[in-house]
Design a protein around this motif. Structure first.
Motif, PDB file in Angstrom:
ATOM      1  N   ASN A 286      13.583   9.086   2.970  1.00 50.07           N
ATOM      2  CA  ASN A 286      14.630   7.827   2.488  1.00 50.07           C
ATOM      3  C   ASN A 286      15.258   8.115   1.091  1.00 50.07           C
ATOM      4  OD1 ASN A 286      12.264   6.608   4.208  1.00 50.07           O
ATOM      5  ND2 ASN A 286      13.977   5.376   4.738  1.00 50.07           N
ATOM      6  N   LEU A 287      14.414   8.872   0.198  1.00 48.72           N
ATOM      7  CA  LEU A 287      14.794   9.101  -1.090  1.00 48.72           C
ATOM      8  C   LEU A 287      14.297  10.535  -1.552  1.00 48.72           C
ATOM      9  CD1 LEU A 287      16.426   7.393  -3.198  1.00 48.72           C
ATOM     10  CD2 LEU A 287      14.312   6.585  -3.859  1.00 48.72           C
ATOM     11  N   TYR A 288      14.993  11.116  -2.552  1.00 49.05           N
ATOM     12  CA  TYR A 288      14.552  12.283  -2.911  1.00 49.05           C
ATOM     13  C   TYR A 288      14.628  12.382  -4.350  1.00 49.05           C
ATOM     14  CZ  TYR A 288      14.225  17.551  -3.580  1.00 49.05           C
ATOM     15  OH  TYR A 288      13.908  18.893  -3.953  1.00 49.05           O
ATOM     16  N   LEU A 289      13.506  12.343  -5.015  1.00 46.73           N
ATOM     17  CA  LEU A 289      13.378  12.613  -6.665  1.00 46.73           C
ATOM     18  C   LEU A 289      12.792  13.774  -7.012  1.00 46.73           C
ATOM     19  CD1 LEU A 289      11.735   9.004  -7.253  1.00 46.73           C
ATOM     20  CD2 LEU A 289      14.153   9.663  -7.225  1.00 46.73           C
ATOM     21  N   VAL A 290      13.151  14.142  -8.437  1.00 47.21           N
ATOM     22  CA  VAL A 290      12.654  15.546  -8.848  1.00 47.21           C
ATOM     23  C   VAL A 290      11.576  15.286  -9.821  1.00 47.21           C
ATOM     24  CG1 VAL A 290      13.781  17.267 -10.001  1.00 47.21           C
ATOM     25  CG2 VAL A 290      14.961  16.656  -8.488  1.00 47.21           C
ATOM     26  N   LYS A 291      10.699  16.179  -9.646  1.00 54.52           N
ATOM     27  CA  LYS A 291       9.590  15.878 -10.804  1.00 54.52           C
ATOM     28  C   LYS A 291       9.880  16.818 -12.171  1.00 54.52           C
ATOM     29  CE  LYS A 291       5.727  16.669  -7.557  1.00 54.52           C
ATOM     30  NZ  LYS A 291       4.659  17.825  -7.205  1.00 54.52           N
ATOM     31  N   PRO A 292       9.254  16.041 -13.252  1.00 53.56           N
ATOM     32  CA  PRO A 292       8.357  15.278 -13.389  1.00 53.56           C
ATOM     33  C   PRO A 292       9.204  13.793 -13.260  1.00 53.56           C
ATOM     34  CG  PRO A 292       8.893  16.022 -15.492  1.00 53.56           C
ATOM     35  CD  PRO A 292       9.748  16.816 -14.578  1.00 53.56           C
ATOM     36  N   LEU A 293       8.452  12.745 -12.702  1.00 55.53           N
ATOM     37  CA  LEU A 293       9.215  11.496 -12.280  1.00 55.53           C
ATOM     38  C   LEU A 293       8.534  10.625 -13.712  1.00 55.53           C
ATOM     39  CD1 LEU A 293       8.141  10.497  -9.067  1.00 55.53           C
ATOM     40  CD2 LEU A 293      10.287  11.462  -9.754  1.00 55.53           C
ATOM     41  N   LYS A 294       9.808   9.982 -14.168  1.00 55.50           N
ATOM     42  CA  LYS A 294       9.292   8.724 -15.277  1.00 55.50           C
ATOM     43  C   LYS A 294       8.792   7.814 -14.521  1.00 55.50           C
ATOM     44  CE  LYS A 294      12.864  10.386 -18.661  1.00 55.50           C
ATOM     45  NZ  LYS A 294      13.219  11.745 -18.178  1.00 55.50           N
ATOM     46  N   PRO A 295       7.612   6.989 -15.182  1.00 58.09           N
ATOM     47  CA  PRO A 295       6.972   5.769 -14.520  1.00 58.09           C
ATOM     48  C   PRO A 295       8.195   4.894 -14.197  1.00 58.09           C
ATOM     49  CG  PRO A 295       5.815   6.533 -16.504  1.00 58.09           C
ATOM     50  CD  PRO A 295       7.065   7.613 -16.222  1.00 58.09           C
ATOM     51  N   ASP A 296       9.290   4.435 -14.952  1.00 58.81           N
ATOM     52  CA  ASP A 296      10.126   3.437 -14.492  1.00 58.81           C
ATOM     53  C   ASP A 296      11.098   3.852 -13.346  1.00 58.81           C
ATOM     54  OD1 ASP A 296      11.509   5.258 -16.247  1.00 58.81           O
ATOM     55  OD2 ASP A 296      12.719   3.799 -17.148  1.00 58.81           O
ATOM     56  N   GLN A 297      11.264   5.151 -13.284  1.00 58.89           N
ATOM     57  CA  GLN A 297      12.052   5.663 -12.112  1.00 58.89           C
ATOM     58  C   GLN A 297      11.312   5.618 -10.790  1.00 58.89           C
ATOM     59  OE1 GLN A 297      12.326   9.808 -12.329  1.00 58.89           O
ATOM     60  NE2 GLN A 297      14.092  10.149 -10.930  1.00 58.89           N
TER      61      GLN A 297
ATOM     62  N   ARG B  28       0.953  -1.097  -0.115  1.00 59.08           N
ATOM     63  CA  ARG B  28       0.149  -0.093   0.092  1.00 59.08           C
ATOM     64  C   ARG B  28       0.882   1.274  -0.051  1.00 59.08           C
ATOM     65  NH1 ARG B  28      -3.848   0.720   4.464  1.00 59.08           N
ATOM     66  NH2 ARG B  28      -4.826   1.923   2.677  1.00 59.08           N
ATOM     67  N   VAL B  29       0.556   2.079  -0.844  1.00 61.43           N
ATOM     68  CA  VAL B  29       1.462   3.423  -0.943  1.00 61.43           C
ATOM     69  C   VAL B  29       0.229   4.599  -0.677  1.00 61.43           C
ATOM     70  CG1 VAL B  29       2.669   4.668  -2.619  1.00 61.43           C
ATOM     71  CG2 VAL B  29       2.860   2.214  -2.684  1.00 61.43           C
ATOM     72  N   LEU B  30       0.805   5.614   0.037  1.00 60.44           N
ATOM     73  CA  LEU B  30       0.034   6.727   0.273  1.00 60.44           C
ATOM     74  C   LEU B  30       0.519   7.855  -0.528  1.00 60.44           C
ATOM     75  CD1 LEU B  30      -2.167   8.489   1.886  1.00 60.44           C
ATOM     76  CD2 LEU B  30      -0.685   8.815   3.640  1.00 60.44           C
ATOM     77  N   ILE B  31      -0.162   8.463  -1.437  1.00 59.86           N
ATOM     78  CA  ILE B  31       0.382   9.413  -2.307  1.00 59.86           C
ATOM     79  C   ILE B  31      -0.083  10.912  -1.860  1.00 59.86           C
ATOM     80  CG2 ILE B  31       0.022  10.560  -4.623  1.00 59.86           C
ATOM     81  CD1 ILE B  31      -0.724   7.787  -5.519  1.00 59.86           C
ATOM     82  N   ILE B  32       0.904  11.691  -1.325  1.00 65.18           N
ATOM     83  CA  ILE B  32       0.426  13.114  -0.516  1.00 65.18           C
ATOM     84  C   ILE B  32       1.022  14.081  -1.517  1.00 65.18           C
ATOM     85  CG2 ILE B  32       0.875  14.397   1.392  1.00 65.18           C
ATOM     86  CD1 ILE B  32       2.082  11.476   2.556  1.00 65.18           C
ATOM     87  N   ASP B  33       0.166  14.927  -2.236  1.00 64.48           N
ATOM     88  CA  ASP B  33       0.243  15.826  -2.984  1.00 64.48           C
ATOM     89  C   ASP B  33      -0.920  16.762  -3.221  1.00 64.48           C
ATOM     90  OD1 ASP B  33       0.934  17.483  -5.724  1.00 64.48           O
ATOM     91  OD2 ASP B  33       2.553  16.103  -5.797  1.00 64.48           O
ATOM     92  N   ASP B  34      -0.825  18.069  -3.174  1.00 66.45           N
ATOM     93  CA  ASP B  34      -1.915  19.042  -3.241  1.00 66.45           C
ATOM     94  C   ASP B  34      -2.403  19.111  -4.658  1.00 66.45           C
ATOM     95  OD1 ASP B  34       0.387  20.340  -4.105  1.00 66.45           O
ATOM     96  OD2 ASP B  34      -0.188  22.220  -3.320  1.00 66.45           O
ATOM     97  N   ALA B  35      -1.833  18.621  -5.906  1.00 70.04           N
ATOM     98  CA  ALA B  35      -2.220  18.840  -7.172  1.00 70.04           C
ATOM     99  C   ALA B  35      -2.798  17.403  -7.547  1.00 70.04           C
ATOM    100  CB  ALA B  35      -1.181  19.050  -7.785  1.00 70.04           C
ATOM    101  N   ALA B  36      -4.327  17.658  -8.107  1.00 67.97           N
ATOM    102  CA  ALA B  36      -4.908  16.420  -8.325  1.00 67.97           C
ATOM    103  C   ALA B  36      -4.388  15.393  -9.574  1.00 67.97           C
ATOM    104  CB  ALA B  36      -6.388  16.734  -8.558  1.00 67.97           C
ATOM    105  N   THR B  37      -3.740  16.481 -10.689  1.00 66.23           N
ATOM    106  CA  THR B  37      -3.190  15.831 -11.670  1.00 66.23           C
ATOM    107  C   THR B  37      -2.067  14.823 -11.258  1.00 66.23           C
ATOM    108  OG1 THR B  37      -1.939  17.763 -11.939  1.00 66.23           O
ATOM    109  CG2 THR B  37      -4.102  17.441 -13.358  1.00 66.23           C
ATOM    110  N   VAL B  38      -1.234  15.463 -10.395  1.00 64.90           N
ATOM    111  CA  VAL B  38       0.138  14.547 -10.031  1.00 64.90           C
ATOM    112  C   VAL B  38      -0.510  13.124  -9.052  1.00 64.90           C
ATOM    113  CG1 VAL B  38       2.103  14.656  -8.653  1.00 64.90           C
ATOM    114  CG2 VAL B  38       1.540  16.673  -9.750  1.00 64.90           C
ATOM    115  N   ARG B  39      -1.382  13.632  -8.425  1.00 60.05           N
ATOM    116  CA  ARG B  39      -1.917  12.257  -7.509  1.00 60.05           C
ATOM    117  C   ARG B  39      -2.482  11.227  -8.655  1.00 60.05           C
ATOM    118  NH1 ARG B  39      -4.419  16.112  -4.611  1.00 60.05           N
ATOM    119  NH2 ARG B  39      -6.633  15.360  -5.277  1.00 60.05           N
ATOM    120  N   LEU B  40      -3.124  11.655  -9.570  1.00 55.14           N
ATOM    121  CA  LEU B  40      -3.623  10.771 -10.608  1.00 55.14           C
ATOM    122  C   LEU B  40      -2.242  10.124 -11.562  1.00 55.14           C
ATOM    123  CD1 LEU B  40      -5.885   9.574 -12.407  1.00 55.14           C
ATOM    124  CD2 LEU B  40      -5.802  11.594 -13.700  1.00 55.14           C
ATOM    125  N   TYR B  41      -1.599  10.781 -11.781  1.00 51.62           N
ATOM    126  CA  TYR B  41      -0.249  10.337 -12.472  1.00 51.62           C
ATOM    127  C   TYR B  41       0.458   9.285 -11.608  1.00 51.62           C
ATOM    128  CZ  TYR B  41       4.183  10.366 -15.048  1.00 51.62           C
ATOM    129  OH  TYR B  41       5.284  10.079 -15.554  1.00 51.62           O
TER     130      TYR B  41
END
Length: 122
Positions: A98-109, A3-16
């Motif tokens: 634990n990890l820091y990633l820069v948007k936009p994320l690629k699916p495989d990343q 289970r993954v909790l996606i925390i973001d104020d942008a609906a489009t980012v959460r959907l992606y």
């Protein structure tokens, strides 16, 4: 199923992020800010957190600092931001990511990072 909790104020980012993760077999839930995320973490268990930095009410750094101080089972967190400096990365790790990633994320990343933190990497 993890289970993954996606925390973001942008609906489009959460959907992606949800479409990528659910397509790979993860179960997801969403929160629009750190306050809602804390409530969800206290009510249910998650295996991984995806945390946006910039959110109203309680940002990603504040959320992780509060979560890491609580006496609850801790789960790995990937902090995600448009900010790409070393200072941003350091602050994220100091906040409890634990990890820091820069948007936009690629699916495989995103999927590779999730697999590593969940101990599923081959």
């Amino acid at each position: 199923m993890k289970r993954v909790l996606i925390i973001d104020d942008a609906a489009t980012v959460r959907l992606y992020h949800r479409l990528i993760l659910e397509g790979a077999g993860y179960q997801t839930d969403e929160a629009i800010n750190g306050i809602e995320a804390l409530e969800k973490v206290l009510q249910s268990s998650f295996d991984l957190l995806l945390v946006d930095v910039n959110m109203a009410k309680l940002d990603g750094h504040g959320f992780l600092r509060q979560l890491r101080r609580l006496d609850v089972p801790q789960m790995p967190a990937i902090m995600i931001s448009t900010e790409a400096s070393e200072d941003d990365r350091r602050l994220a790790l100091e906040s409890g990511a634990n990890l820091y990633l820069v948007k936009p994320l690629k699916p495989d990343q995103l999927l590779a990072s999730a697999a590593i933190l969940l101990g599923e990497a081959e």
